[in-house]
Design a protein around this motif. Structure first.
Motif, PDB file in Angstrom:
ATOM      1  N   ILE A 162       0.847  -1.204   0.000  1.00 29.01           N
ATOM      2  CA  ILE A 162       0.000   0.000   0.000  1.00 29.01           C
ATOM      3  C   ILE A 162       0.885   1.258   0.000  1.00 29.01           C
ATOM      4  O   ILE A 162       0.673   2.184  -0.789  1.00 29.01           O
ATOM      5  CB  ILE A 162      -0.961   0.016   1.223  1.00 29.01           C
ATOM      6  N   LYS A 163       1.902   1.251   0.884  1.00 28.19           N
ATOM      7  CA  LYS A 163       2.800   2.416   0.993  1.00 28.19           C
ATOM      8  C   LYS A 163       3.498   2.707  -0.342  1.00 28.19           C
ATOM      9  O   LYS A 163       3.644   3.854  -0.748  1.00 28.19           O
ATOM     10  CB  LYS A 163       3.858   2.161   2.076  1.00 28.19           C
ATOM     11  N   LEU A 170      -7.788  -4.452   3.336  1.00 30.69           N
ATOM     12  CA  LEU A 170      -7.045  -4.057   2.128  1.00 30.69           C
ATOM     13  C   LEU A 170      -7.955  -3.252   1.200  1.00 30.69           C
ATOM     14  O   LEU A 170      -7.554  -2.228   0.635  1.00 30.69           O
ATOM     15  CB  LEU A 170      -6.509  -5.306   1.420  1.00 30.69           C
ATOM     16  N   THR A 171      -9.202  -3.700   1.077  1.00 32.28           N
ATOM     17  CA  THR A 171     -10.178  -3.006   0.221  1.00 32.28           C
ATOM     18  C   THR A 171     -10.434  -1.587   0.735  1.00 32.28           C
ATOM     19  O   THR A 171     -10.484  -0.625  -0.037  1.00 32.28           O
ATOM     20  CB  THR A 171     -11.503  -3.814   0.168  1.00 32.28           C
ATOM     21  N   LYS A 172     -10.565  -1.458   2.053  1.00 33.00           N
ATOM     22  CA  LYS A 172     -10.762  -0.118   2.644  1.00 33.00           C
ATOM     23  C   LYS A 172      -9.546   0.770   2.369  1.00 33.00           C
ATOM     24  O   LYS A 172      -9.704   1.951   2.052  1.00 33.00           O
ATOM     25  CB  LYS A 172     -11.014  -0.226   4.157  1.00 33.00           C
ATOM     26  N   SER A 173      -8.342   0.197   2.475  1.00 30.83           N
ATOM     27  CA  SER A 173      -7.128   0.980   2.208  1.00 30.83           C
ATOM     28  C   SER A 173      -7.105   1.477   0.762  1.00 30.83           C
ATOM     29  O   SER A 173      -6.588   2.552   0.474  1.00 30.83           O
ATOM     30  CB  SER A 173      -5.875   0.140   2.487  1.00 30.83           C
ATOM     31  N   VAL A 174      -7.680   0.700  -0.150  1.00 32.76           N
ATOM     32  CA  VAL A 174      -7.731   1.078  -1.575  1.00 32.76           C
ATOM     33  C   VAL A 174      -8.743   2.210  -1.799  1.00 32.76           C
ATOM     34  O   VAL A 174      -8.475   3.165  -2.527  1.00 32.76           O
ATOM     35  CB  VAL A 174      -8.093  -0.159  -2.441  1.00 32.76           C
ATOM     36  N   PHE A 175      -9.902   2.121  -1.152  1.00 31.99           N
ATOM     37  CA  PHE A 175     -10.995   3.067  -1.427  1.00 31.99           C
ATOM     38  C   PHE A 175     -11.060   4.264  -0.467  1.00 31.99           C
ATOM     39  O   PHE A 175     -11.763   5.232  -0.764  1.00 31.99           O
ATOM     40  CB  PHE A 175     -12.350   2.338  -1.357  1.00 31.99           C
ATOM     41  N   CYS A 176     -10.388   4.184   0.679  1.00 32.02           N
ATOM     42  CA  CYS A 176     -10.538   5.216   1.719  1.00 32.02           C
ATOM     43  C   CYS A 176     -10.250   6.623   1.186  1.00 32.02           C
ATOM     44  O   CYS A 176      -9.275   6.855   0.484  1.00 32.02           O
ATOM     45  CB  CYS A 176      -9.614   4.905   2.899  1.00 32.02           C
ATOM     46  N   GLN A 209      -9.755   9.262   3.185  1.00 29.90           N
ATOM     47  CA  GLN A 209      -8.912  10.028   4.127  1.00 29.90           C
ATOM     48  C   GLN A 209      -7.862   9.119   4.753  1.00 29.90           C
ATOM     49  O   GLN A 209      -7.650   9.128   5.960  1.00 29.90           O
ATOM     50  CB  GLN A 209      -9.798  10.625   5.231  1.00 29.90           C
ATOM     51  N   ARG A 210      -7.227   8.313   3.931  1.00 29.83           N
ATOM     52  CA  ARG A 210      -6.257   7.338   4.438  1.00 29.83           C
ATOM     53  C   ARG A 210      -5.054   8.036   5.071  1.00 29.83           C
ATOM     54  O   ARG A 210      -4.560   9.032   4.539  1.00 29.83           O
ATOM     55  CB  ARG A 210      -5.794   6.439   3.288  1.00 29.83           C
ATOM     56  N   ASN A 211      -4.609   7.497   6.210  1.00 30.16           N
ATOM     57  CA  ASN A 211      -3.437   8.033   6.899  1.00 30.16           C
ATOM     58  C   ASN A 211      -2.291   7.037   6.695  1.00 30.16           C
ATOM     59  O   ASN A 211      -2.211   6.029   7.380  1.00 30.16           O
ATOM     60  CB  ASN A 211      -3.764   8.214   8.387  1.00 30.16           C
ATOM     61  N   GLY A 212      -1.423   7.322   5.705  1.00 29.73           N
ATOM     62  CA  GLY A 212      -0.385   6.351   5.341  1.00 29.73           C
ATOM     63  C   GLY A 212      -1.057   5.143   4.716  1.00 29.73           C
ATOM     64  O   GLY A 212      -1.728   5.253   3.706  1.00 29.73           O
ATOM     65  N   TYR A 213      -0.918   3.963   5.375  1.00 28.29           N
ATOM     66  CA  TYR A 213      -1.607   2.771   4.860  1.00 28.29           C
ATOM     67  C   TYR A 213      -2.895   2.486   5.633  1.00 28.29           C
ATOM     68  O   TYR A 213      -3.651   1.609   5.289  1.00 28.29           O
ATOM     69  CB  TYR A 213      -0.684   1.536   4.917  1.00 28.29           C
ATOM     70  N   GLU A 214      -3.135   3.255   6.714  1.00 27.39           N
ATOM     71  CA  GLU A 214      -4.268   2.979   7.611  1.00 27.39           C
ATOM     72  C   GLU A 214      -5.548   3.668   7.133  1.00 27.39           C
ATOM     73  O   GLU A 214      -5.595   4.897   7.069  1.00 27.39           O
ATOM     74  CB  GLU A 214      -3.907   3.462   9.015  1.00 27.39           C
ATOM     75  N   PRO A 215      -6.592   2.893   6.753  1.00 25.60           N
ATOM     76  CA  PRO A 215      -7.857   3.544   6.364  1.00 25.60           C
ATOM     77  C   PRO A 215      -8.498   4.229   7.570  1.00 25.60           C
ATOM     78  O   PRO A 215      -8.296   3.811   8.708  1.00 25.60           O
ATOM     79  CB  PRO A 215      -8.723   2.377   5.865  1.00 25.60           C
ATOM     80  N   LEU A 228     -13.963   5.800   8.851  1.00 29.49           N
ATOM     81  CA  LEU A 228     -15.107   6.681   9.097  1.00 29.49           C
ATOM     82  C   LEU A 228     -15.709   7.290   7.832  1.00 29.49           C
ATOM     83  O   LEU A 228     -16.861   7.717   7.829  1.00 29.49           O
ATOM     84  CB  LEU A 228     -14.689   7.823  10.039  1.00 29.49           C
ATOM     85  N   CYS A 229     -14.913   7.364   6.752  1.00 30.39           N
ATOM     86  CA  CYS A 229     -15.433   8.006   5.536  1.00 30.39           C
ATOM     87  C   CYS A 229     -16.537   7.148   4.908  1.00 30.39           C
ATOM     88  O   CYS A 229     -16.765   5.994   5.300  1.00 30.39           O
ATOM     89  CB  CYS A 229     -14.302   8.246   4.526  1.00 30.39           C
ATOM     90  N   ARG A 230     -17.199   7.728   3.912  1.00 28.40           N
ATOM     91  CA  ARG A 230     -18.339   7.058   3.265  1.00 28.40           C
ATOM     92  C   ARG A 230     -17.932   5.693   2.699  1.00 28.40           C
ATOM     93  O   ARG A 230     -18.624   4.700   2.860  1.00 28.40           O
ATOM     94  CB  ARG A 230     -18.855   7.984   2.154  1.00 28.40           C
ATOM     95  N   ASN A 231     -16.750   5.649   2.039  1.00 27.21           N
ATOM     96  CA  ASN A 231     -16.303   4.386   1.435  1.00 27.21           C
ATOM     97  C   ASN A 231     -16.005   3.319   2.484  1.00 27.21           C
ATOM     98  O   ASN A 231     -16.415   2.172   2.339  1.00 27.21           O
ATOM     99  CB  ASN A 231     -15.074   4.615   0.552  1.00 27.21           C
TER     100      ASN A 231
END
Length: 326
Positions: free
Chosen positions: A23-24, A49-55, A57-63, A66-69
């Motif tokens: 992800i990074k 992993l899916t959340k990390s792709v769509f987030c 407001q991702r912080n680095g690799y961390e979704p 809370l966002c809509r996605n």
């Protein structure tokens, strides 16, 4: 709130490290195969992993979670995320074709699309061949995540097109942590973590009234061993609660854990105790180490005899007499 990558680092360190690095570096594979026994967190990792792709407001690799996605992925209704499960005993060709048709449409929100196939080893031959064509010509922005407990049953041609990540059985401290996160008390979490390394099985045991009573009965049996009432206790309580072979084996496993705890008390290694809520009771037992080791040996022998189809009541009564004699 979903699981975080930091929590995954504890339960599946190798998998978490590989995925977060991808992800990074923005090098996410177009196809993954998550393999490992039931209850090791494969679906949780796929959704993370899916959340990390769509987030959004991702912080680095961390979704952000809370966002809509993130919220739609967690609730299972994101339009660009599809989960395929067996219909009946298998995943059929039509299910994979429907998936392809969905992915052929232009995304309303984005061209990024993810599909997760649970129990991928249960695809019929025609479904597997249809999926193979899909993997051979991936659409841009499409990611496949296949989950399986039996990777040897998946076509080699599919395996060769996926990055395989192996999920290890949960280590005990990770299992206890996961159970406590779900609101299960530490004494129960510690007990079931000794009986299984499958998180789903562990949760089921913790929420099973039969198991709660079983745990109490084993403690009461140990107290009854101090006087002549133990055989009466076995006939009136024990044999009525532990009725089938699987239940009796659980009962004997719990008994083993108690005698191990008694040994830890003797050795002043109380940090290793499983029945932490019974420590003060165990400290009142004046058993010699020799008696405890003999008891452990007798319980293991009873477990082996029960596997050999001997008379259950007789085997258990003999065990209780031996435990009393010390």
């Amino acid at each position: 709130m979903g699981t975080t990558w930091e929590q995954f680092m504890v339960v599946q360190p190798l998998v978490a490290k590989m995925l977060t690095n991808s992800i990074k570096k923005n090098r996410i594979s177009h196809a993954y195969l998550f393999e490992g026994s039931k209850g090791t967190g494969k679906l949780d990792a796929a959704l993370q992993l899916t959340k990390s792709v769509f987030c959004e407001q991702r912080n680095g690799y961390e979704p952000c979670q809370l966002c809509r996605n993130c919220r739609r992925i967690m609730s299972g209704n994101h339009p660009n995320v599809h989960i395929v499960k067996p219909e009946g005993t298998s995943i059929k060709k039509q299910q994979v074709q429907t998936l392809q048709e969905e992915f052929a449409k232009t995304g309303v929100e984005s061209n990024q699309k993810v599909y997760i196939i649970e129990h991928a080893d249960r695809m019929t031959t025609t479904a597997a061949n249809t999926l193979l064509k899909f993997l051979e010509e991936p659409h841009t922005g499409t990611m496949a995540i296949l989950l399986t407990e039996n990777s040897h049953k998946i076509l080699n041609t599919i395996l060769s097109r996926c990055q395989t990540l192996t999920f290890q059985p949960l280590v005990k401290h990770a299992m206890v942590m996961k159970l406590e996160e779900k609101g299960i008390s530490k004494p129960f979490a510690l007990t079931v973590a000794q009986l299984t390394n499958n998180i789903q099985e562990a949760e089921e045991l913790c929420n099973d009234e039969w198991f709660a009573q079983a745990r109490t009965l084993v403690i009461k049996l140990c107290e009854a061993l101090g006087d002549a009432s133990s055989l009466f206790f076995v006939q009136e309580k024990w044999l009525k609660h532990f009725t089938d072979k699987e239940q009796i084996q659980i009962g004997l496993d719990l008994l083993l854990l108690i005698y191990k705890d008694l040994l830890y008390v003797q050795l002043n290694e109380t940090e290793n105790i499983t029945f932490i809520d019974q420590q003060s009771l165990f400290e009142t037992f004046s058993y010699s180490q020799k008696r405890i080791v003999s008891a452990l040996s007798n319980i293991l022998e009873a477990k082996n005899r029960l596997n050999a189809n001997v008379n259950v009541q007789l085997t258990f009564e003999q065990l209780v007499l031996r435990l009393q004699e010390g």
